[in-house]
Design a protein around this motif. Sequence first.
Motif, PDB file in Angstrom:
ATOM      1  N   LEU A  64       0.818  -1.214   0.000  1.00  0.00           N
ATOM      2  CA  LEU A  64       0.000   0.000   0.000  1.00  0.00           C
ATOM      3  C   LEU A  64       0.852   1.265   0.000  1.00  0.00           C
ATOM      4  O   LEU A  64       0.313   2.367  -0.109  1.00  0.00           O
ATOM      5  CB  LEU A  64      -0.932   0.009   1.220  1.00  0.00           C
ATOM      6  CG  LEU A  64      -1.898  -1.163   1.334  1.00  0.00           C
ATOM      7  CD1 LEU A  64      -2.779  -0.996   2.567  1.00  0.00           C
ATOM      8  CD2 LEU A  64      -2.739  -1.314   0.091  1.00  0.00           C
ATOM      9  N   HIS A  65       2.164   1.110   0.105  1.00  0.00           N
ATOM     10  CA  HIS A  65       3.058   2.263   0.165  1.00  0.00           C
ATOM     11  C   HIS A  65       2.865   3.157  -1.060  1.00  0.00           C
ATOM     12  O   HIS A  65       2.836   2.686  -2.187  1.00  0.00           O
ATOM     13  CB  HIS A  65       4.509   1.803   0.257  1.00  0.00           C
ATOM     14  CG  HIS A  65       5.455   2.943   0.422  1.00  0.00           C
ATOM     15  ND1 HIS A  65       5.608   3.593   1.620  1.00  0.00           N
ATOM     16  CD2 HIS A  65       6.253   3.568  -0.471  1.00  0.00           C
ATOM     17  CE1 HIS A  65       6.486   4.568   1.461  1.00  0.00           C
ATOM     18  NE2 HIS A  65       6.893   4.578   0.201  1.00  0.00           N
ATOM     19  N   LEU A 125      -3.577   4.230   8.356  1.00  0.00           N
ATOM     20  CA  LEU A 125      -3.183   4.204   6.947  1.00  0.00           C
ATOM     21  C   LEU A 125      -1.768   4.719   6.722  1.00  0.00           C
ATOM     22  O   LEU A 125      -1.046   4.190   5.875  1.00  0.00           O
ATOM     23  CB  LEU A 125      -4.183   4.997   6.106  1.00  0.00           C
ATOM     24  CG  LEU A 125      -5.617   4.434   6.104  1.00  0.00           C
ATOM     25  CD1 LEU A 125      -6.547   5.345   5.334  1.00  0.00           C
ATOM     26  CD2 LEU A 125      -5.649   3.033   5.546  1.00  0.00           C
ATOM     27  N   SER A 126      -1.363   5.720   7.468  1.00  0.00           N
ATOM     28  CA  SER A 126       0.010   6.206   7.302  1.00  0.00           C
ATOM     29  C   SER A 126       1.004   5.141   7.769  1.00  0.00           C
ATOM     30  O   SER A 126       2.112   5.043   7.241  1.00  0.00           O
ATOM     31  CB  SER A 126       0.229   7.542   8.014  1.00  0.00           C
ATOM     32  OG  SER A 126       0.060   7.400   9.402  1.00  0.00           O
ATOM     33  N   MET A 157       0.158   4.931  -1.762  1.00  0.00           N
ATOM     34  CA  MET A 157      -1.241   5.187  -2.108  1.00  0.00           C
ATOM     35  C   MET A 157      -1.707   6.469  -1.422  1.00  0.00           C
ATOM     36  O   MET A 157      -1.294   6.764  -0.306  1.00  0.00           O
ATOM     37  CB  MET A 157      -2.141   4.021  -1.667  1.00  0.00           C
ATOM     38  CG  MET A 157      -1.958   2.777  -2.502  1.00  0.00           C
ATOM     39  SD  MET A 157      -3.157   1.490  -2.059  1.00  0.00           S
ATOM     40  CE  MET A 157      -4.654   2.191  -2.722  1.00  0.00           C
ATOM     41  N   SER A 158      -2.582   7.219  -2.089  1.00  0.00           N
ATOM     42  CA  SER A 158      -3.146   8.425  -1.482  1.00  0.00           C
ATOM     43  C   SER A 158      -4.657   8.269  -1.405  1.00  0.00           C
ATOM     44  O   SER A 158      -5.305   7.857  -2.368  1.00  0.00           O
ATOM     45  CB  SER A 158      -2.760   9.659  -2.281  1.00  0.00           C
ATOM     46  OG  SER A 158      -3.169   9.531  -3.617  1.00  0.00           O
ATOM     47  N   VAL A 159      -5.196   8.593  -0.238  1.00  0.00           N
ATOM     48  CA  VAL A 159      -6.604   8.357   0.058  1.00  0.00           C
ATOM     49  C   VAL A 159      -7.214   9.602   0.700  1.00  0.00           C
ATOM     50  O   VAL A 159      -6.593  10.218   1.577  1.00  0.00           O
ATOM     51  CB  VAL A 159      -6.754   7.152   1.027  1.00  0.00           C
ATOM     52  CG1 VAL A 159      -8.207   6.888   1.357  1.00  0.00           C
ATOM     53  CG2 VAL A 159      -6.097   5.908   0.447  1.00  0.00           C
ATOM     54  N   LEU A 180      -8.113  -1.871   0.029  1.00  0.00           N
ATOM     55  CA  LEU A 180      -7.150  -0.920  -0.510  1.00  0.00           C
ATOM     56  C   LEU A 180      -6.175  -1.609  -1.461  1.00  0.00           C
ATOM     57  O   LEU A 180      -5.801  -1.047  -2.499  1.00  0.00           O
ATOM     58  CB  LEU A 180      -6.391  -0.220   0.616  1.00  0.00           C
ATOM     59  CG  LEU A 180      -7.219   0.693   1.525  1.00  0.00           C
ATOM     60  CD1 LEU A 180      -6.355   1.238   2.661  1.00  0.00           C
ATOM     61  CD2 LEU A 180      -7.858   1.818   0.750  1.00  0.00           C
ATOM     62  N   HIS A 240      -5.962   7.624  -4.996  1.00  0.00           N
ATOM     63  CA  HIS A 240      -6.278   6.230  -5.274  1.00  0.00           C
ATOM     64  C   HIS A 240      -7.715   5.893  -4.902  1.00  0.00           C
ATOM     65  O   HIS A 240      -8.260   4.909  -5.391  1.00  0.00           O
ATOM     66  CB  HIS A 240      -5.318   5.307  -4.520  1.00  0.00           C
ATOM     67  CG  HIS A 240      -3.952   5.295  -5.100  1.00  0.00           C
ATOM     68  ND1 HIS A 240      -2.999   6.245  -4.790  1.00  0.00           N
ATOM     69  CD2 HIS A 240      -3.376   4.468  -5.993  1.00  0.00           C
ATOM     70  CE1 HIS A 240      -1.894   5.986  -5.455  1.00  0.00           C
ATOM     71  NE2 HIS A 240      -2.094   4.916  -6.196  1.00  0.00           N
ATOM     72  N   CYS A 289       0.527   4.908   3.383  1.00  0.00           N
ATOM     73  CA  CYS A 289      -0.404   5.708   2.575  1.00  0.00           C
ATOM     74  C   CYS A 289      -0.301   7.184   2.947  1.00  0.00           C
ATOM     75  O   CYS A 289       0.048   7.531   4.068  1.00  0.00           O
ATOM     76  CB  CYS A 289      -1.847   5.269   2.821  1.00  0.00           C
ATOM     77  SG  CYS A 289      -2.201   3.565   2.372  1.00  0.00           S
ATOM     78  N   THR A 290      -0.640   8.031   1.988  1.00  0.00           N
ATOM     79  CA  THR A 290      -0.786   9.455   2.231  1.00  0.00           C
ATOM     80  C   THR A 290      -2.269   9.716   2.438  1.00  0.00           C
ATOM     81  O   THR A 290      -3.093   9.288   1.625  1.00  0.00           O
ATOM     82  CB  THR A 290      -0.286  10.283   1.026  1.00  0.00           C
ATOM     83  OG1 THR A 290       1.093   9.976   0.820  1.00  0.00           O
ATOM     84  CG2 THR A 290      -0.451  11.772   1.273  1.00  0.00           C
ATOM     85  N   ARG A 305      -5.215  -0.936  -5.671  1.00  0.00           N
ATOM     86  CA  ARG A 305      -3.896  -0.881  -6.311  1.00  0.00           C
ATOM     87  C   ARG A 305      -3.842  -1.859  -7.480  1.00  0.00           C
ATOM     88  O   ARG A 305      -3.367  -1.512  -8.556  1.00  0.00           O
ATOM     89  CB  ARG A 305      -2.811  -1.194  -5.302  1.00  0.00           C
ATOM     90  CG  ARG A 305      -1.462  -1.331  -5.999  1.00  0.00           C
ATOM     91  CD  ARG A 305      -0.327  -0.881  -5.200  1.00  0.00           C
ATOM     92  NE  ARG A 305      -0.298   0.564  -5.149  1.00  0.00           N
ATOM     93  CZ  ARG A 305       0.662   1.239  -4.560  1.00  0.00           C
ATOM     94  NH1 ARG A 305       1.641   0.601  -3.989  1.00  0.00           N
ATOM     95  NH2 ARG A 305       0.661   2.540  -4.528  1.00  0.00           N
TER      96      ARG A 305
END
Length: 129
Positions: free
Chosen positions: A2-3, A24-25, A5-7, A117, A52, A29-30, A121
């Motif tokens: 998941l590295h 999530l971080s 990914m922006s949500v 998630l 994403h 994820c961002t 991807r």
Amino acid sequence: QLHGMSVLCIDNDVQILNGMETLLSGWGCTIYKARDLKTALTTLTEVKERLHGLLVDYHLDEGNGIEAVRVLRRRCSDLPAILITADHSPRVREEARANAVQVLYKPVKPAALRALLAQWRVQRMAAAE
């Protein structure tokens, strides 16, 4: 997996938003946070990267999460979305299905969220090929 990914997370409860950000971080994820649709729309225009997907609470102070997803998709039509709700009614489930929104019930199980998630991807990678 998941590295990067922006949500965009939308919830009227700041504690929930902060908890989602922590979770999530931790997965790389961002996270962009919004307490309502208006803030989410502003965030959508300010974000420099391609999102994403959306994580949206069903019960918002104004309107509901499915309505918010519909509005946001008018700006970014291909955004996948997950509705987070404690409402198990068939009406909510059917409305989500009719709008191509996946549903996770509260309390959210991190493993279930992570799996959805990861699907985003995989779908994005498949669409790029």
